[in-house]
Design a protein around this motif. Structure first.
Motif, PDB file in Angstrom:
ATOM      1  N   CYS A   1       0.835  -1.196   0.000  1.00 20.58           N
ATOM      2  CA  CYS A   1       0.000   0.000   0.000  1.00 20.58           C
ATOM      3  C   CYS A   1       0.868   1.244   0.000  1.00 20.58           C
ATOM      4  CB  CYS A   1      -0.920   0.002   1.223  1.00 20.58           C
ATOM      5  SG  CYS A   1      -1.977   1.456   1.302  1.00 20.58           S
ATOM      6  N   PHE A   2       0.434   2.224  -0.760  1.00 22.34           N
ATOM      7  CA  PHE A   2       1.143   3.515  -0.753  1.00 22.34           C
ATOM      8  C   PHE A   2       1.069   4.171   0.628  1.00 22.34           C
ATOM      9  CE2 PHE A   2      -2.736   5.963  -0.676  1.00 22.34           C
ATOM     10  CZ  PHE A   2      -3.658   5.114  -1.278  1.00 22.34           C
ATOM     11  N   CYS A   3       0.057   3.734   1.435  1.00 19.51           N
ATOM     12  CA  CYS A   3      -0.095   4.339   2.760  1.00 19.51           C
ATOM     13  C   CYS A   3       0.953   3.838   3.741  1.00 19.51           C
ATOM     14  CB  CYS A   3      -1.492   4.062   3.299  1.00 19.51           C
ATOM     15  SG  CYS A   3      -1.860   2.299   3.389  1.00 19.51           S
ATOM     16  N   PHE A   4       1.750   2.796   3.364  1.00 21.51           N
ATOM     17  CA  PHE A   4       2.803   2.306   4.261  1.00 21.51           C
ATOM     18  C   PHE A   4       3.932   3.323   4.394  1.00 21.51           C
ATOM     19  CE2 PHE A   4       1.814  -2.423   3.107  1.00 21.51           C
ATOM     20  CZ  PHE A   4       0.647  -2.343   3.853  1.00 21.51           C
ATOM     21  N   ASN A   5       4.097   4.172   3.371  1.00 14.86           N
ATOM     22  CA  ASN A   5       5.212   5.108   3.367  1.00 14.86           C
ATOM     23  C   ASN A   5       4.730   6.510   3.030  1.00 14.86           C
ATOM     24  OD1 ASN A   5       7.357   3.102   3.661  1.00 14.86           O
ATOM     25  ND2 ASN A   5       6.659   2.439   1.636  1.00 14.86           N
ATOM     26  N   GLN A   6       5.582   7.473   3.334  1.00 12.21           N
ATOM     27  CA  GLN A   6       5.317   8.840   2.879  1.00 12.21           C
ATOM     28  C   GLN A   6       5.541   8.905   1.375  1.00 12.21           C
ATOM     29  OE1 GLN A   6       7.632  11.587   5.171  1.00 12.21           O
ATOM     30  NE2 GLN A   6       6.479  11.164   7.053  1.00 12.21           N
ATOM     31  N   GLN A   7       4.707   9.706   0.693  1.00  7.08           N
ATOM     32  CA  GLN A   7       4.759   9.753  -0.763  1.00  7.08           C
ATOM     33  C   GLN A   7       5.240  11.128  -1.219  1.00  7.08           C
ATOM     34  OE1 GLN A   7       4.226   7.178  -2.734  1.00  7.08           O
ATOM     35  NE2 GLN A   7       3.725   5.860  -0.979  1.00  7.08           N
TER      36      GLN A   7
ATOM     37  N   GLU B   1       3.926  20.343  -9.648  1.00  7.15           N
ATOM     38  CA  GLU B   1       3.144  20.259 -10.889  1.00  7.15           C
ATOM     39  C   GLU B   1       3.334  18.924 -11.577  1.00  7.15           C
ATOM     40  OE1 GLU B   1       3.868  23.705 -13.293  1.00  7.15           O
ATOM     41  OE2 GLU B   1       3.765  24.997 -11.526  1.00  7.15           O
ATOM     42  N   SER B   2       3.166  17.834 -10.818  1.00  2.00           N
ATOM     43  CA  SER B   2       3.250  16.507 -11.439  1.00  2.00           C
ATOM     44  C   SER B   2       2.177  15.610 -10.832  1.00  2.00           C
ATOM     45  CB  SER B   2       4.642  15.901 -11.217  1.00  2.00           C
ATOM     46  OG  SER B   2       4.868  15.759  -9.835  1.00  2.00           O
ATOM     47  N   LYS B   3       1.958  14.468 -11.472  1.00  2.00           N
ATOM     48  CA  LYS B   3       0.985  13.527 -10.931  1.00  2.00           C
ATOM     49  C   LYS B   3       1.525  12.108 -10.944  1.00  2.00           C
ATOM     50  CE  LYS B   3      -1.722  14.253 -15.028  1.00  2.00           C
ATOM     51  NZ  LYS B   3      -3.109  14.358 -15.494  1.00  2.00           N
ATOM     52  N   THR B   4       0.866  11.228 -10.182  1.00  2.00           N
ATOM     53  CA  THR B   4       1.354   9.860 -10.066  1.00  2.00           C
ATOM     54  C   THR B   4       0.201   8.918  -9.791  1.00  2.00           C
ATOM     55  OG1 THR B   4       2.912   8.427  -8.903  1.00  2.00           O
ATOM     56  CG2 THR B   4       1.774  10.037  -7.572  1.00  2.00           C
ATOM     57  N   ALA B   5       0.427   7.643 -10.100  1.00  2.00           N
ATOM     58  CA  ALA B   5      -0.536   6.596  -9.742  1.00  2.00           C
ATOM     59  C   ALA B   5       0.099   5.734  -8.659  1.00  2.00           C
ATOM     60  CB  ALA B   5      -0.885   5.743 -10.958  1.00  2.00           C
ATOM     61  N   MET B   6      -0.632   5.543  -7.561  1.00  2.00           N
ATOM     62  CA  MET B   6      -0.058   4.809  -6.421  1.00  2.00           C
ATOM     63  C   MET B   6      -0.844   3.508  -6.217  1.00  2.00           C
ATOM     64  SD  MET B   6       0.410   8.057  -3.859  1.00  2.00           S
ATOM     65  CE  MET B   6      -1.334   8.375  -3.790  1.00  2.00           C
ATOM     66  N   PRO B   7      -0.171   2.363  -6.258  1.00  2.00           N
ATOM     67  CA  PRO B   7      -0.899   1.076  -6.184  1.00  2.00           C
ATOM     68  C   PRO B   7      -1.203   0.658  -4.743  1.00  2.00           C
ATOM     69  CG  PRO B   7       1.409   0.678  -6.561  1.00  2.00           C
ATOM     70  CD  PRO B   7       1.251   2.164  -6.495  1.00  2.00           C
ATOM     71  N   MET B   8      -2.281  -0.078  -4.612  1.00  2.00           N
ATOM     72  CA  MET B   8      -2.646  -0.687  -3.335  1.00  2.00           C
ATOM     73  C   MET B   8      -3.132  -2.102  -3.635  1.00  2.00           C
ATOM     74  SD  MET B   8      -5.178  -1.545  -0.976  1.00  2.00           S
ATOM     75  CE  MET B   8      -6.702  -0.731  -1.423  1.00  2.00           C
ATOM     76  N   GLN B   9      -2.448  -3.096  -3.048  1.00  2.00           N
ATOM     77  CA  GLN B   9      -2.815  -4.494  -3.305  1.00  2.00           C
ATOM     78  C   GLN B   9      -3.397  -5.069  -2.032  1.00  2.00           C
ATOM     79  OE1 GLN B   9       0.509  -7.055  -4.197  1.00  2.00           O
ATOM     80  NE2 GLN B   9      -0.760  -8.422  -5.423  1.00  2.00           N
ATOM     81  N   PHE B  10      -4.527  -5.743  -2.161  1.00  2.00           N
ATOM     82  CA  PHE B  10      -5.185  -6.232  -0.938  1.00  2.00           C
ATOM     83  C   PHE B  10      -5.987  -7.493  -1.240  1.00  2.00           C
ATOM     84  CE2 PHE B  10      -9.755  -5.366  -1.431  1.00  2.00           C
ATOM     85  CZ  PHE B  10      -9.732  -4.677  -2.637  1.00  2.00           C
TER      86      PHE B  10
END
Lengths: 192, 529
Positions: A133-139, A144-153
Motif C-alpha cells: 500500500c502507498f499508505c505504508f510510506n510517505q509519498q 506540478e506533477s501527478k502519479t498513480a499509487m498502487p494498493m494491493q489487498f
C-alpha cells in the motif's frame, strides 16, 4: 608382546576416528544451511516464506462476493488532488486485487504526503489485508506533477457472512514539514 | 600398525635408560614423562589464569573503576576463561590419563607414543600465541570465552586471528590426545581386562575421548567461520550479508555443552576410584556408573540451547531443551547415590584425597542444583547473564573439576614420586581451599539473584558488600593454591618412602607396581582375574 598377533589393527581405529573428526568439522559447516532450512520450514526465528504468505490467500471463496468501496479526501488546506481509479470493486474473499489511486500536486513546490486509512465497518478491518500500500510510506511528489499509487489487498476468507460491503477511506495529509529522511531523499533526487 | 608397535617394541627393548637433560623431555615418548609435563603445564596455566582472576576480583573489590580500564577487564575475563578451560582443566585430565590409563589397564605405554609427544608439545605454543595477543595493539580477545558474534567479528580487535589459531592448535592437541586414549583402551588392555572390568577412571575417559572427537571439530569450524567473517568477507554471522548471529550461538553451544561434560566426566572417574579406597568397600553399582556416564554423554548433545533461552526461541524448543536438561539430573543422581551408597557402612578414613573427593560430591551437587534452577526456562530469563550463572559454573568447575584433580593428585602423588606428601600441609591446603572456595563462590548466588550482571568491571553500590566478601574469598583461594605448589615440590624432592600400595583399601593394577612407578611398567602384561 607375545599376544601381538591377536591384537586388533590400530590404523583401522585411527582411520575411523580421523574420519569422524573430518566429518564433524564438515558437520559444523553443514549446520549453516541446515539452520536456514530448519528456520524456513518451521518459521522459527521470525522467518516466513513466500509459500506460507501465499497459502493464506490460496483458498478463494467463489460462493460469495463482497463490494469494496473506496473513498478519498484531502486534509483541510491540503492542495493535492487525490482520487481512486475506480470507486468500487466486487471481489471474492481470498482473491487478490490491485487498485490504483491517482494523486496530483498542482503547486509549484515539491511536497511530501501521507495517506491514513480507515475501514468501515470496524469489524471488517480485521479481515482486510493489505499486501502492499502507498499508505505504508510517505509519498513524495514533485511540483506540478501527478502519479498513480498502487494498493494491493485481499479479504480474509474468514470474513463474517453478514458483511457485504466494506468501505476503505483514505485521508491525505501534508507531511512536507515532517518528512522522513527516505522521503526527502526521494524528492531531492529528481529536482536536482 | 605394525610400524607403530614395532617402534614401541624397539623402545622397550633397547632404551631402558631415559636420555637426560632437556632432550629427555623434548623427545620423550614415555607416557609417564608426557603425563608429568601435562600436569605441570596445566598447573602453570592454573596459576596464570588464576592471577587473571585476581585482577578481576581486585577490580571488583569495590564499585567504580579503580585498577584497570574496562577493555583490559574484558580481556582478563575472556582469557581467564579460555586458559582455565583449555589450559588448566583439560590438560590436567589428559595428564592424568597419560599417567594412569596405561598402568590401570596393564599396558606398557600409550598406543601412539609419538603422537602423544606431539599433542603435548603443541600446547605451549597455543598458549604462547594466546597470551602474546594480550600485548598487541588493541589488546587480546575481549569478547568472553564464548566469543559470540558479532563481538568476535565486527567489534573485535586485530588480534582475533591469533585467538583463532591458538584455539585451532588447542583443538588439534585435544583430538590427538583423544584418539590416543581410544586406541590405547581398545587395543592395549591386558589379557583378561574386559571392558566391564576397567576402572571407572578409564571408562569415563573413554567416553570423554569420544565426546572430544565429536565436538572439538565443531569448535574448530566455529572459530574458522569467525576468522573468515572477520578477515575474508564471508557472512556466516552477519545479518547484512544473509547470515545470522544467533546461529553462532547454536554452533558454539553444540560444542560448548558436551565440552562442559568433557570437563567433568573424568572427575566422576577419579572420585569413583577414591571413595571406595577410603571407605574400604567396593564401589556400589559399577555397571550403573558406566551406563550413567554414557547416558550423560549422549544427552549432552540434546541440551545446547538451554544456554540460549533468551534469544527468542519458540516455546516448543524452550520446553524441549528444558526437559532434556532436567533429564540429565537422573544419571547424575544415580552417580551421587552410588558414591553415598559406597560410603554407607564403610570403614571411612579421612586422608586428603578422600577429603577432596567428599568436598567434590557435596559442592558439585550444589552446582548441579543451581544448574537445575537455570534449566527452568521462565526463571532463566531472570538468572541469564547474572552472577548466579557465574556461581553455578564455578561450583561445578572449581569445587567440581579442580577439586577432583586435586584429589587425584594427592591420591597418586605417592605412586608418581615415590614419596608420601606432607599430610599436615595437605590438610591445611584442603581446609583453606574448602573454606575460601565457598566464601568466594557462594555469595555470588545472592549477587546474581539480586540482579548483578556478569562480565562488568563496575557495579551499583548495593552489591559492594557481597563483592568485597567474594574478593576476599578469591584472594584466599588463590593464595591457598601456593600451599599446593609448595607441597608438590616438597613431595617430589623427598619425604617418607611410599610403599607400592600406600592406601589400605585402594584397588587397581597401578598399586601392583613399586612406588615410584618404574620408567617402564607392564612390559609383560599382568594377569587380570
Amino acid at each position: 608382546m607375545a599376544e601381538q598377533p591377536t591384537k586388533p589393527d590400530n590404523t583401522r581405529i585411527i582411520r575411523r576416528l580421523l574420519l569422524t573428526v573430518v566429518g564433524m568439522f564438515a558437520f559444523g559447516f553443514a549446520l549453516v544451511p541446515l539452520y536456514n532450512v530448519f528456520c524456513d520450514i518451521t518459521g522459527f526465528n521470525g522467518r516466513f516464506t513466500d509459500g506460507q504468505a501465499a497459502a493464506n490467500t490460496r483458498s478463494v471463496d467463489t460462493n460469495r462476493t463482497v463490494n469494496v468501496q473506496f473513498i478519498t479526501r484531502v486534509n483541510k488546506g491540503m492542495p493535492w488532488g487525490f482520487e481512486p481509479e475506480v470507486s468500487s470493486v466486487r471481489i471474492h474473499p481470498g482473491e487478490t486485487k490491485v487498485v490504483n489511486f491517482l494523486a496530483n500536486n498542482p503547486t509549484g513546490q515539491n511536497m511530501i504526503a501521507q495517506a491514513i486509512p480507515s475501514v468501515a465497518p470496524g469489524e471488517a478491518s480485521l479481515y482486510l489485508n493489505k499486501v502492499e500500500c502507498f499508505c505504508f510510506n510517505q509519498q513524495p511528489l514533485a511540483a506540478e506533477s501527478k502519479t498513480a499509487m498502487p494498493m494491493q489487498f485481499y479479504l480474509d476468507p474468514d470474513i463474517p457472512e453478514h458483511i457485504h460491503t466494506v468501505t476503505l477511506s483514505y485521508t491525505m495529509y501534508d507531511m512536507t514539514e515532517n518528512a522522513t529522511p527516505d522521503a526527502l531523499a526521494a524528492i531531492a533526487q529528481p529536482v536536482n | 600398525m605394525s610400524t607403530v608397535v614395532g617402534e614401541m617394541d624397539q623402545h622397550d627393548d633397547h632404551h631402558h635408560h631415559a636420555p637426560s637433560g632437556i632432550t629427555r623431555w623434548l623427545f620423550t615418548t614415555n607416557h609417564k614423562d608426557i603425563g608429568s609435563m601435562y600436569l605441570w603445564f596445566s598447573f602453570i596455566m592454573f596459576l596464570v589464569g588464576g592471577s587473571m582472576a585476581m585482577v578481576i576480583r581486585a577490580e571488583l573489590f569495590q564499585p567504580g573503576l579503580q585498577l584497570v580500564d574496562p577493555h583490559f577487564f574484558n580481556q582478563m575475563t575472556t582469557v581467564h576463561g579460555l586458559i582455565m578451560v583449555f589450559g588448566a582443566v583439560m590438560p590436567a585430565f589428559t595428564g592424568l590419563a597419560n599417567w594412569m590409563i596405561p598402568m590401570m589397564i596393564g599396558a606398557p605405554d600409550m598406543a601412539l607414543p609419538r603422537m602423544n609427544n606431539w599433542s603435548f608439545w603443541i600446547l605451549p605454543f597455543a598458549f604462547a600465541i594466546l597470551l602474546a595477543s594480550l600485548f598487541m595493539e588493541g589488546g587480546g580477545p575481549a569478547f568472553g570465552w564464548t566469543f559470540y558474534a558479532p563481538l568476535s567479528t565486527t567489534y573485535s580487535s586485530d588480534s582475533t586471528a591469533l585467538f583463532v589459531f591458538s584455539v585451532h592448535i588447542m583443538g588439534i592437541s585435544s583430538i590427538m590426545g583423544a584418539i590416543n586414549v581410544i586406541v590405547t583402551i581398545m587395543n592395549m588392555r591386558a589379557p583378561g581386562m574386559s571392558y566391564m572390568k576397567m576402572p571407572l577412571f578409564v571408562w569415563t575417559w573413554f567416553i570423554t575421548a569420544f565426546l572430544l572427537i565429536a565436538v572439538m571439530p565443531v569448535l574448530a569450524g566455529a572459530v574458522t567461520m569467525v576468522l573468515t567473517d572477520k578477515y575474508f568477507g564471508t557472512s556466516f554471522f552477519d545479518a547484512a550479508g544473509g547470515g545470522d548471529p544467533v546461529m553462532f550461538q547454536h554452533i558454539f553451544w553444540f560444542f560448548g555443552h558436551p565440552e562442559v561434560y568433557i570437563m567433568i566426566l573424568p572427575s566422576f572417574g577419579i572420585v569413583s576410584a577414591i571413595i571406595p579406597a577410603f571407605s574400604r568397600k567396593r564401589l556400589f553399582g559399577y555397571s550403573s556408573m558406566v551406563y550413567a556416564t554414557a547416558a550423560i554423554a549422549g544427552l549432552s548433545f540434546l541440551v545446547w540451547a538451554h544456554h540460549m533461552f533468551t534469544t527468542g526461541m519458540p516455546v516448543f524448543a524452550e520446553l524441549f531443551f528444558m526437559y532434556c536438561t532436567m533429564l540429565i539430573s537422573v544419571p547424575t543422581g544415580v552417580k551421587v547415590f552410588n558414591w553415598v551408597a559406597t560410603m554407607w557402612r564403610g570403614s571411612i578414613s579421612f586422608e586428603t584425597p578422600m577429603l577432596f573427593a567428599l568436598a567434590f560430591v557435596i559442592l558439585f551437587t550444589i552446582g548441579g542444583f543451581s544448574g537445575l534452577m537455570l534449566a527452568i526456562t521462565p526463571v532463566d530469563f531472570q538468572y541469564h547473564d547474572t552472577y548466579f550463572v557465574v556461581a553455578h559454573f564455578h561450583y561445578v568447575l572449581v569445587s567440581g573439576a579442580i577439586f577432583s584433580i586435586m584429589a587425584a593428585a594427592y591420591y597418586w602423588l605417592p605412586k608418581w614420586t615415590g614419596h608420601m606428601y606432607d599430610e599436615g600441609l595437605a590438610k591445611l591446603h584442603f581446609w583453606a581451599s574448602l573454606i575460601s572456595v565457598n566464601v568466594l563462590f557462594f555469595p555470588m548466588h545472592f549477587a546474581g539473584l539480586a540482579g548483578m550482571p556478569r562480565r562488568i568491571p563496575d557495579y551499583s553500590v548495593q552489591f559492594a558488600d557481597i563483592n568485597q566478601i567474594v574478593s576476599i574469598g578469591g584472594f584466599a583461594f588463590g593464595l591457598s593454591q601456593l600451599i599446593f605448589l609448595w607441597l608438590v615440590i616438597k613431595c617430589v624432592k623427598g619425604g617418607k618412602k611410599a610403599p607400592a600400595k600406600p592406601w589400605e583399601g585402594a584397588e587397581g593394577l597401578e598399586w601392583t607396581v613399586p612406588s615410584p612407578a618404574p620408567y617402564h611398567t607392564f612390559d609383560t602384561p599382568p594377569e587380570v582375574k
